[in-house]
Design a protein around this motif. Sequence first.
Motif, mmCIF file in Angstrom:
data_model
loop_
_atom_site.group_PDB
_atom_site.id
_atom_site.type_symbol
_atom_site.label_atom_id
_atom_site.label_comp_id
_atom_site.label_asym_id
_atom_site.label_seq_id
_atom_site.Cartn_x
_atom_site.Cartn_y
_atom_site.Cartn_z
ATOM 1 N N UNK A 391 7.024 -1.043 -0.962
ATOM 2 C CA UNK A 391 6.001 -0.715 0.015
ATOM 3 C C UNK A 391 5.028 -1.857 0.224
ATOM 4 N N UNK A 392 3.945 -1.585 0.933
ATOM 5 C CA UNK A 392 2.953 -2.626 1.208
ATOM 6 C C UNK A 392 2.258 -3.101 -0.060
ATOM 7 N N UNK A 393 2.322 -2.285 -1.126
ATOM 8 C CA UNK A 393 1.733 -2.693 -2.403
ATOM 9 C C UNK A 393 2.686 -3.548 -3.225
ATOM 10 N N UNK A 394 3.852 -3.853 -2.661
ATOM 11 C CA UNK A 394 4.885 -4.670 -3.306
ATOM 12 C C UNK A 394 5.507 -3.980 -4.519
ATOM 13 N N UNK A 395 5.380 -2.671 -4.613
ATOM 14 C CA UNK A 395 5.977 -1.913 -5.700
ATOM 15 C C UNK A 395 7.256 -1.228 -5.224
ATOM 16 N N UNK A 396 8.173 -1.026 -6.139
ATOM 17 C CA UNK A 396 9.473 -0.430 -5.843
ATOM 18 C C UNK A 396 9.323 0.966 -5.248
ATOM 19 N N UNK A 397 10.178 1.279 -4.267
ATOM 20 C CA UNK A 397 10.194 2.616 -3.685
ATOM 21 C C UNK A 397 11.564 2.891 -3.082
ATOM 22 N N UNK A 398 11.946 4.174 -3.074
ATOM 23 C CA UNK A 398 13.188 4.583 -2.411
ATOM 24 C C UNK A 398 12.903 5.405 -1.159
ATOM 25 N N UNK A 399 11.643 5.745 -0.926
ATOM 26 C CA UNK A 399 11.288 6.610 0.197
ATOM 27 C C UNK A 399 11.166 5.809 1.494
ATOM 28 N N UNK A 400 11.906 6.194 2.545
ATOM 29 C CA UNK A 400 11.898 5.410 3.790
ATOM 30 C C UNK A 400 10.550 5.374 4.488
#
Length: 490
Positions: A391-400
Amino acid sequence: MAKKLKIVSLVTSALVTICAVAVAATTSATSPFKVDRELFKLYPSLIVYEKTKAGFTEPETCAGCHEDKYKEWNGSLHSMAFVDPVYQGELNKAVKAVGHDISRQCEGCHSAAGVVTGEVKGPGLSGLSAVAKAGVSCDICHSISSLNHDKTPTKEPENGSFVIKPGEDAREGAVLIKRGPIKPQDGCGEGFHECRQTEFHVKADLCASCHQVYHYEKHFPIEATYNEWKHSPYAQKDIHCQDCHMVATETFVKAADTMQKPERKDYRHYFNGANYLLYYLGSQSALKAGDKQQSERLTAQYDMAVKRLQKAAELEIEPVYRKGALAEVRVRVKNMRAGHNLPTSLTNIRQMWLEVIARDDKGEVVLSTGAVGADGSLAEDARLFNSDGMGTDMHFSVDPWIITAFSRHETIPPKGYRDVYYGITAPKGSSRITIEARLRYRQADQKIAEALLKAVPKDIDLARDYGLAKVPVLPVVDMVSLKREVPATK
């Protein structure tokens, strides 16, 4: 003099600070992706609905004159686009996270008729018409009158960038108009609808409308299947989506190998793709409903999807020696027949990986990587060909709805390859090493699939509708395998 210089320095510093603040404010307040809200009234879905008194037609009505095409479509991924329980679980999570106004971006492509008429107001199937639940039905594709790809925020196809108009108003009432690639003959439509010819119904541009999914605000391409095709040899040779996904497996293989278009008689409304999990779930649902014929139709689509996956790639195994001793094994994965990257679509969810086992001449395992556990978990050392979203926080995510960039993107382009190197040491006294490599594929990580299916809306009961008491271990397809014996020394 020194005092004047000090004053000038202070003024200059102040001006620089003011300019920096102004630039920062301008940067944060503006975006290169301008949205025409007058045109795209259903934003973030980019469908434009030219409303008339003409309504949408149920696919069963189309079957009255086009029975063969209806049977091909019925049981396709398009026919299940909205009722798909995995999609419904994802939609339910999205609505809870960011609200229906944003999740409408997904609904626009999964049930265009339901969205433009205002019938679909969120996840779930209760109370919806047959047209809304039919997903990407006959009347959706054949009511598209034009494409708006050059008017989107990115000036690229994204999020349903088409104009849909099922008919026109006339003095005697609404006139249904259906569009397609064939020049209309006298009597086309038999009085039920008029026929008009288009060019884009045989081109990838039509598919691009929905097979390009961009973040609703940042417009990052989470799915870029069309772009992958457009920058490939297939586009250069005029081989489009329809030339592979609307034909039988043997015809698809021929088109990919020869770069020649299929003949007109070869096209079918299969729309077959790699989502074999949905075919399996649909087949189980049909059995629960007592519709054996539909279950068999879906099973045939399942088999076709698996066969296509097994025709998509090839492997090579090469030993690497240092100072005369086996030091590494190189496994090359080649995308031979997919006109887009392998994998494609939601590449941060899809899993394609190598399982490699090496044994010495006594049968002892000297290398093992990429195994799947009994619970469906994939070994952490598996070499995956997919993406990691952030995401914009540069953290891993799987949510579109969160992903605005990829921190890792390792898919394989059309006619391209990727090499993977494995360190290996032959046991003392070994003369030969046998290496087995398998390229494996599944729709998603086991835990992600479980989370999505557990998140389905309340009106979908997995046990009642699909015969699932619990989420099963996801089926894995072996796309291709290769075995090679190499000397331990050189």
